[in-house]
Design a protein around this motif. Structure first.
Motif, PDB file in Angstrom:
ATOM      1  N   LYS A  47       0.835  -1.206   0.000  1.00  0.00           N
ATOM      2  CA  LYS A  47       0.000   0.000   0.000  1.00  0.00           C
ATOM      3  C   LYS A  47       0.870   1.257   0.000  1.00  0.00           C
ATOM      4  O   LYS A  47       0.660   2.163  -0.809  1.00  0.00           O
ATOM      5  CB  LYS A  47      -0.918   0.005   1.232  1.00  0.00           C
ATOM      6  N   THR A  49       3.902   1.360  -0.878  1.00  0.00           N
ATOM      7  CA  THR A  49       4.610   1.316  -2.158  1.00  0.00           C
ATOM      8  C   THR A  49       3.766   1.946  -3.253  1.00  0.00           C
ATOM      9  O   THR A  49       4.282   2.681  -4.100  1.00  0.00           O
ATOM     10  CB  THR A  49       4.935  -0.148  -2.508  1.00  0.00           C
ATOM     11  N   GLN A  84       3.755   7.249   6.260  1.00  0.00           N
ATOM     12  CA  GLN A  84       3.252   6.351   7.299  1.00  0.00           C
ATOM     13  C   GLN A  84       4.034   6.493   8.601  1.00  0.00           C
ATOM     14  O   GLN A  84       5.230   6.715   8.579  1.00  0.00           O
ATOM     15  CB  GLN A  84       3.378   4.914   6.787  1.00  0.00           C
TER      16      GLN A  84
HETATM   17  N1  LIG Z   1      12.931   0.186   0.585  1.00  0.00           N
HETATM   18  C1  LIG Z   1      12.546  -1.075   0.351  1.00  0.00           C
HETATM   19  N2  LIG Z   1      13.383  -1.950  -0.254  1.00  0.00           N
HETATM   20  C2  LIG Z   1      13.005  -3.213  -0.493  1.00  0.00           C
HETATM   21  N3  LIG Z   1      11.796  -3.699  -0.175  1.00  0.00           N
HETATM   22  C3  LIG Z   1      10.932  -2.888   0.430  1.00  0.00           C
HETATM   23  C4  LIG Z   1      11.249  -1.526   0.728  1.00  0.00           C
HETATM   24  N4  LIG Z   1      10.199  -0.959   1.328  1.00  0.00           N
HETATM   25  C5  LIG Z   1       9.258  -1.897   1.407  1.00  0.00           C
HETATM   26  N5  LIG Z   1       9.681  -3.063   0.865  1.00  0.00           N
HETATM   27  C6  LIG Z   1       8.918  -4.294   0.760  1.00  0.00           C
HETATM   28  O1  LIG Z   1       7.828  -4.053  -0.083  1.00  0.00           O
HETATM   29  C7  LIG Z   1       6.668  -4.715   0.405  1.00  0.00           C
HETATM   30  C8  LIG Z   1       5.529  -3.740   0.514  1.00  0.00           C
HETATM   31  O2  LIG Z   1       5.845  -2.768   1.480  1.00  0.00           O
HETATM   32  P1  LIG Z   1       4.856  -1.596   1.860  1.00  0.00           P
HETATM   33  O3  LIG Z   1       5.521  -0.762   2.868  1.00  0.00           O
HETATM   34  O4  LIG Z   1       4.391  -0.944   0.613  1.00  0.00           O
HETATM   35  O5  LIG Z   1       3.658  -2.405   2.501  1.00  0.00           O
HETATM   36  P2  LIG Z   1       2.322  -1.859   3.132  1.00  0.00           P
HETATM   37  O6  LIG Z   1       1.180  -2.464   2.422  1.00  0.00           O
HETATM   38  O7  LIG Z   1       2.347  -0.381   3.208  1.00  0.00           O
HETATM   39  O8  LIG Z   1       2.400  -2.509   4.571  1.00  0.00           O
HETATM   40  P3  LIG Z   1       1.934  -1.919   5.999  1.00  0.00           P
HETATM   41  O9  LIG Z   1       0.478  -2.186   6.123  1.00  0.00           O
HETATM   42  O10 LIG Z   1       2.710  -2.720   6.973  1.00  0.00           O
HETATM   43  O11 LIG Z   1       2.276  -0.476   6.013  1.00  0.00           O
HETATM   44  C9  LIG Z   1       7.057  -5.349   1.719  1.00  0.00           C
HETATM   45  O12 LIG Z   1       7.247  -6.722   1.515  1.00  0.00           O
HETATM   46  C10 LIG Z   1       8.355  -4.705   2.088  1.00  0.00           C
HETATM   47  O13 LIG Z   1       9.192  -5.616   2.722  1.00  0.00           O
END
Ligand SMILES: Nc1ncnc2c1ncn2[C@@H]1O[C@H](COP(=O)(O)OP(=O)(O)OP(=O)(O)O)[C@@H](O)[C@H]1O
Ligand SMILES: [Mg+2]
Lengths: 269, 284
Positions: A47, A49, A84
């Motif tokens: 999300k 991302t 976030q």
């Molecule tokens: N800087 C980064 N480099 C490599 N992988 C990353 C990076 N940031 C996030 N990820 C990976 O990308 C995936 C998605 O991360 P993201 O932060 O977008 O998730 P999210 O849906 O926002 O989760 P949450 O609800 O915990 O906030 C995760 O598996 C995370 O480990």
């Protein structure tokens, strides 16, 4: 026939990779001006991302993403962003008003002239106006590091709003708020969204505080996404299809939705 | 030296200004205080004091090496401090403040090579003292001019990057999303810090740069949370402790670095005490 409002964010068959892994793929999304959209899904599904792709901080690995009529990143001055879980260190001795003010002109080179006439006055008035709008006037002049998480959150929302953006990207803005404040901040975001025709993409874990206001929900999953009106998307059938595992959507007596059996995306990897 | 304190402020100041070396010392001190006060504010805000301290120490081998080679000391200070800033900015990870182990290594290497240069150049122990603890004697007009040019350049660049720098310092994620080149701004700031540290070392000595670069800013930040007021106050405090320190150093046998540090530290303690009291009163 009236033309549909302008498309603010569109993604066509987009996918994104991070650290060599595909985070999500085959995502098709259209968000129009003035729409209030919730971005939902389990932890780690991508999300945050998604918001970073919209900001142009991360390029999609395939497919097309367009934001405010151009490439992502080209119009970030028209986007208000709240990252976030974003707390200031306790020792941060800069006032809330200064943080909001940075949202107004913090990206400009040079320093404003002291006592700089009408422009400076307009900036100050706008800053005061948004601080008032989010109800943070009482503590906006205290060092931001000394404020509670919820107070900081309100000031950061003010910072995101101060330049009258066309698109608001809010990553879990209700996170550190109590139930009453969740309701009032949700109502505030909806009011800004409606009255100024701002498109809002709001990441949330609990859809209930914003449910009455939503035009669309975007549910992200590893292999794709569904987007549509909440009553179509937050259903047992849709979510079961999306995540490929049995999911129930329950509704309690007060109308709150509870999604049961949501998968942990980490198992997909 | 016929330093004689009459306790008459006007005649004491007149006595000070009689001597060209003292005028130069005051000019140099004034320039350095303004630059260090302003840049120090951002350094403290960014929690990069350790990098600043290291840059100051890097000036020491620069100056020692320059003396050994018979080059102007000022070039050694500025050359090495700017080089040090480039090295720290280029460290992997990008955030200098998170690299304390690497910065610490740079620091001890700098001290060690400074001592090497000192021993290569035989017999200038007084010079060593001055490099480490500062002096009011022997600041030349050329040095003042160099400080002035470096200071003006540093302040102009600081004014240009001030807003994005503040943004990046307190909220890097949002700043980046708004199009601020966070890394570029951070690297530019380290260069400014190198210039400020080099200039300050020439007045307070390499070891006591804290007196002008950290203490006034830390004091100001305890007294106000407004950035504009903070920078202004930091500059004013740096000026006051420099003038006081130089004046007192003239009338006393102890080095200027000691006096400037003492006054700066006293103000810092007072401000911390006041802050603690004010916070307690708020809490009640
Ligand atoms: N800087 C980064 N480099 C490599 N992988 C990353 C990076 N940031 C996030 N990820 C990976 O990308 C995936 C998605 O991360 P993201 O932060 O977008 O998730 P999210 O849906 O926002 O989760 P949450 O609800 O915990 O906030 C995760 O598996 C995370 O480990
Ligand atoms: Mg997230």
């Amino acid at each position: 026939m009236t033309a549909a409002p302008a498309e603010v964010v569109t993604a066509r068959d987009a996918s994104v990779r991070r650290g060599g892994r595909v985070i999500w793929s085959q995502v098709d999304v259209t968000v129009r001006a003035g729409e209030f959209v919730a971005v939902l899904g389990p932890n780690g599904v991508g999300k945050s991302t998604f918001l970073q792709v919209v900001l142009g901080l991360l390029a999609p690995a395939s497919g097309e993403v367009r934001v405010l009529g151009g490439e992502p990143g080209h119009a970030n001055r028209r986007i208000g962003y709240l990252p976030q879980r974003h707390a200031f260190a306790a020792g941060t001795r800069v006032r809330g008003v200064d943080v909001v003010r940075l949202g107004w002109d913090g990206d400009r080179w040079g320093v404003p002239l002291p006592f700089g006439g009408a422009k400076a006055r307009a900036a100050r008035e706008r800053v005061d106006e948004v601080i008032d709008l989010v109800g943070a006037s009482a503590y906006a002049h205290r060092p931001i590091g000394e404020l509670s998480g919820g107070e900081q959150q309100r000031l950061l929302i003010a910072q995101a709003l101060v330049r009258r953006p066309d698109l608001l990207l809010l990553d879990e803005p209700l996170d550190s708020l109590d139930v009453t404040n969740q309701a009032s901040v949700s109502a505030l975001i909806q009011q800004v969204c409606r009255s100024q025709s701002v498109a809002v993409l709001l990441v949330a874990h609990d859809v209930n505080p914003i449910l009455p206001y939503l035009d669309q929900v975007l549910y992200l999953a590893h292999g794709g996404a569904v987007i549509g009106p909440p009553e179509d998307v937050i259903t047992a059938d849709t979510l079961t299809m999306l995540y490929g595992t049995p999911i129930d959507v329950l509704r309690d007596r007060t109308g709150r939705l509870v999604v049961v059996g949501q998968p942990d995306t980490h198992e997909h990897h | 030296m016929t330093a004689h304190l009459s306790w008459n402020l006007v005649s004491d100041v007149r006595q000070l200004l009689q001597f060209p070396f003292m005028v130069n010392a005051l000019r140099a001190g004034t320039i350095v205080a303004v630059v260090a006060g302003a840049i120090g504010y951002f350094m403290v805000l960014r929690r990069e004091s350790f990098a600043g301290h290291t840059l100051a120490l890097v000036g020491f081998p620069g100056a020692a090496g320059a003396t050994w080679l018979g080059v102007n000391e000022g070039f050694g200070f500025f050359g090495f401090c700017i080089l040090g800033a480039v090295v720290i900015a280029a460290l992997p990870g990008g955030r200098a403040r998170e690299q304390s182990a690497v910065i610490g290594t740079v620091q001890s290497f700098a001290l060690a090579s400074g001592l090497l240069f000192v021993s290569l150049y035989h017999g200038f122990l007084t010079g060593l003292n001055d490099m480490l603890f500062g002096t009011i004697i022997g600041i030349t007009s050329t040095q003042v001019l160099t400080l002035l040019i470096a200071g003006v350049i540093a302040l102009v660049v600081l004014a240009v990057i001030a807003r994005p720098l503040l943004f990046a310092s307190i909220d890097a994620d949002v700043a980046r999303a708004r199009g601020v080149r966070v890394r570029v701004v951070g690297a530019l700031f380290l260069l400014l810090l190198g210039i400020a540290a080099a200039g300050t070392s020439q007045v307070t000595g390499s070891l006591l740069v804290f007196a002008l670069l950290v203490a006034p800013a830390a004091t100001a930040i305890r007294l106000t949370a407004s950035p504009v007021a903070g920078v202004t106050l930091s500059v004013v405090i740096a000026l006051v402790v420099t003038w006081l320190g130089e004046g007192v150093a003239y009338f006393s046998p102890y080095p200027i670095g000691f006096w400037v540090t003492t006054f700066a530290f006293a103000l810092f303690l007072l401000a911390s005490g006041w802050r603690a009291l004010a916070d307690r009163r708020l809490a009640c």
